[in-house]
Scaffold this active site. Structure first.
Site, PDB file in Angstrom:
ATOM      1  CB  SER A  66      -0.920  -0.049   1.214  1.00 23.80           C
ATOM      2  OG  SER A  66      -1.821   1.020   1.184  1.00 23.80           O
TER       3      SER A  66
ATOM      4  CG  HIS B 237      -4.363  -0.802  -0.329  1.00 22.94           C
ATOM      5  ND1 HIS B 237      -4.122  -0.584   0.994  1.00 22.94           N
ATOM      6  CD2 HIS B 237      -5.022  -1.979  -0.402  1.00 22.94           C
ATOM      7  CE1 HIS B 237      -4.633  -1.592   1.700  1.00 22.94           C
ATOM      8  NE2 HIS B 237      -5.166  -2.448   0.876  1.00 22.94           N
TER       9      HIS B 237
ATOM     10  CG  ASP C 252      -6.092  -5.111   3.152  1.00 20.24           C
ATOM     11  OD1 ASP C 252      -6.546  -6.203   3.539  1.00 20.24           O
ATOM     12  OD2 ASP C 252      -6.141  -4.722   1.964  1.00 20.24           O
TER      13      ASP C 252
END
Ligand SMILES: C[S@@+](CC[C@H](N)C(=O)[O-])C[C@H]1O[C@@H](n2cnc3c(N)ncnc32)[C@H](O)[C@@H]1O
Lengths: 272, 198
Positions: free
Chosen positions: B18, B45, B138
Site C-alpha cells: 500500500s 492499494h 490490510d
C-alpha cells in the site's frame, strides 16, 4: 473467523436447490464461500445451524439477500456510459425506433437510473422500453424506491461528471432526511421483475442487454449457459455490455458475437 | 545453501502493498529474471476510480509485462498480475482468477486480505507471501492465512518502510519467516529462480 469446507458448501447448495429451487452450484467458489462465512458470522451459526434454518422459506429469502453481492454505483465506469451515449444508442436508432433494454442483475437500480438519465438527456426516454431484473427481491424493492444514501451520491456525482452529462446530477434528485430521493418519473415506464438468470427462461427480445458485474459471480460453465440465454434474447445486431473486467472470448458461442468496444466490453450479436 | 530455506515446489508468489510500496515493487519487478518460474500475483492499494495508468507505470521498468487479469483468466508462470481497480481479486482452485465487487474490506477494494487468503487456500504450503510498506492493517490477516497453511511469509523490514503499519500488523498476527529489505527480497526471488533451473 468461521470456516467452511467444500463438503459443507455442497450440502448448503444442494439443500437450497432441492428445497427452494435456487441453484448456486455453479457460482464462483471464492466469493460464494466468503458470502457463506459472512452469513454464518452474521447469524452466529455453524453449518448445521444454517442448514436447519434453510428449511424455512422466509429465512431463505434473507439468505438470498445476503448471498448476492449488491454493491453498485450510478454511471459506474463513466467511459462506458459515454460510449453508450455516443456510439451504441445512436447505432441502435439507425435500425429501430424503439430501444428495448434489459438490465440483468440490476441490483438497487443505480444502473437503471443512470440509463434513464442518459436517455432523457438524449431526449429518448420515451422511445425506450426498459426491463430491469434481479434474483434478489429485497434489492428490487430498493431499486423501485430509488433512495440512496448521500454518501453514495458523492461517488455517483463524480461518475456523472466524468460521464460528461449535459446537466448536473442534482437535477435528478432531492435531498430529504439525509437521503437522496431520485426523480421517479425517470423510471415510470421501467418494468422491474424478479428473474433468475440460472433457472429463468427467455422472456423477450432486446436491442441492448446490460449484465455488468453479475457473471463474475458464476463459474465458466454457468457463464456459458447464461451467455446462450443472452444470445437468444438479443435481436440480430443487438448489443451486450458486460463489466469492464469480464470477457466472453472463452465462451462456446463467442463466435456469434463481435467485439464493438474492447475497453468497455461491448459486444454485438452477429449470428443467430 | 542459503539462509532463505527455499525449495522448488512453490506454485506462486503473492505480494501485497500500500502506501509507500510503489518504489519497492518497481525495484522488485525490474530485478527479477524475465523468465521467472512462478506467477507473481499482486494486490496493491490503489485509487478506486482510476482504471488506467497504474499497470502501465509498473510495466515501464518491469522485466515482465504487468497485466490486470480478466475474470476467470488462467494463471500462468512467469506472468505478473495486478488486482484491477475497484475489484477484489481471488484465486480459484483450478488456478484461475475470479474478480468480485463485494463490500470493501479494511476500507479497501481490492483488499490484500482477500487475495492473500484465496491464494493460501489454493496454493497452501506452496506459496510465498510478501507484504510491503502500507498505512493500514490490510494484509495482516492474509499473511496469517498463508502461515497457517504452511506457506512462506516475508515482510519488508519495518525500518525501511515509508509506513510500517502493514508489515507490523502481519508480524503481530503470525510468524513471519523473513523480515527483509527490498534488496534482500530481490535476492530471495533470484535464488528461487536458480532453484527451478537446476
Ligand atoms: C454487483 S451487482 C451488479 C449491479 C450492476 N449491474 C453494476 O454493475 O453495478 C450483482 C447483482 O447480480 C444479482 N444476481 C446474482 N445472481 C443472480 C442470478 N442468478 N439471477 C439474477 N441476478 C443475479 C445480484 O442479486 C446483484 O444484485
Amino acid at each position: 473467523m468461521k470456516d467452511v469446507d467444500i463438503a459443507d458448501l455442497r450440502r448448503i447448495t444442494d439443500l437450497v436447490k432441492t428445497k427452494h429451487g435456487y441453484d448456486f452450484t455453479n457460482y464462483a467458489m471464492s466469493s460464494f464461500k466468503r458470502r457463506i462465512v459472512r452469513i454464518l458470522e452474521l447469524y452466529n451459526l455453524n453449518t448445521e445451524g444454517l442448514l436447519k434454518k434453510l428449511l424455512d422459506r422466509q429465512f431463505t429469502e434473507e439468505f438470498l439477500n445476503e448471498i448476492t453481492v449488491n454493491v453498485t454505483e450510478m454511471f459506474r465506469d463513466p467511459s462506458f456510459w459515454r460510449i453508450l451515449r455516443d456510439d451504441i444508442i445512436p447505432a441502435i436508432l439507425l435500425n429501430h425506433q424503439k430501444i428495448r433494454i434489459w438490465h440483468a442483475g440490476c441490483s438497487s437500480g443505480e444502473e437503471v437510473f443512470s440509463m434513464a438519465i442518459l436517455l432523457k438527456e438524449m431526449d429518448l426516454l420515451h422511445n425506450a422500453q426498459i426491463i430491469a431484473t434481479d434474483l434478489d427481491t429485497n434489492i428490487l424493492e430498493k431499486a423501485k424506491k430509488g433512495e440512496y444514501t448521500i454518501k453514495n451520491m458523492e461517488l455517483n456525482e463524480k461518475n456523472y461528471i466524468r460521464f460528461q452529462g449535459s446537466g448536473v446530477l442534482k437535477d435528478y434528485y432531492k435531498e430529504i432526511n439525509g437521503k437522496a430521493i431520485l426523480d421517479k418519473s425517470l423510471v415510470a415506464d421501467v418494468s422491474w421483475r424478479n428473474h433468475d438468470l440460472v433457472k429463468g427462461g427467455i422472456f423477450n427480445k432486446f436491442d441492448l442487454i446490460l449484465c455488468r458485474n453479475v457473471m463474475i459471480y458464476f463459474n465458466q460453465a454457468l457463464q456459458n449457459e447464461v451467455l446462450k440465454k443472452f444470445h437468444e434474447s438479443l435481436f440480430k445486431y443487438g448489443y451486450l455490455a458486460i463489466g469492464s473486467k469480464e470477457s466472453l472470448i472463452w465462451c462456446d458461442i463467442a463466435n456469434k458475437f463481435i467485439v464493438v468496444n474492447n475497453e468497455e466490453k461491448v459486444y454485438k450479436k452477429i449470428k443467430d | 545453501m542459503s539462509k532463505f530455506n527455499l525449495h522448488n515446489r512453490y506454485k506462486a508468489v503473492v505480494i501485497g502493498g500500500s502506501a509507500g510500496s510503489f518504489q519497492g515493487i518497481v525495484k522488485i519487478l525490474s530485478s527479477i529474471p524475465s523468465n521467472f518460474p512462478l506467477p507473481i500475483i499482486m494486490c496493491l492499494h490503489r485509487l478506486k476510480h482510476v482504471r488506467n495508468g497504474f499497470v502501465e507505470a509498473l510495466s515501464i521498468k518491469s522485466t515482465v509485462e504487468v497485466t490486470e487479469p480478466y475474470d476467470k483468466q488462467n494463471i500462468k508462470k512467469g506472468h505478473v498480475y495486478l488486482a484491477p481497480a475497484n475489484y477484489h481479486m481471488s484465486v480459484e482452485l483450478g488456478n484461475y482468477f475470479s474478480l468480485s465487487t463485494e463490500e470493501m474490506v479494511n476500507n479497501s477494494r481490492p483488499a490484500i486480505d482477500i487475495t492473500l487468503g484465496s491464494c493460501a487456500y489454493v496454493y497452501r504450503n506452496k506459496l510465498i507471501g510478501i507484504l510491503l510498506s502500507g498505512a493500514n492493517k490490510d494484509g495482516g490477516l492474509g499473511m496469517k492465512y498463508i502461515k497457517d497453511k504452511g506457506g512462506l511469509t516475508v515482510v519488508q523490514e519495518p525500518t525501511e518502510c515509508m509506513i510500517d503499519t502493514m508489515p507490523k500488523a502481519a508480524m503481530s498476527l503470525t510468524t513471519i519467516d523473513h523480515v527483509l529489505r527490498i534488496e534482500q527480497i530481490v535476492r530471495l526471488l533470484n535464488e528461487l529462480h536458480k532453484l527451478y533451473k537446476t
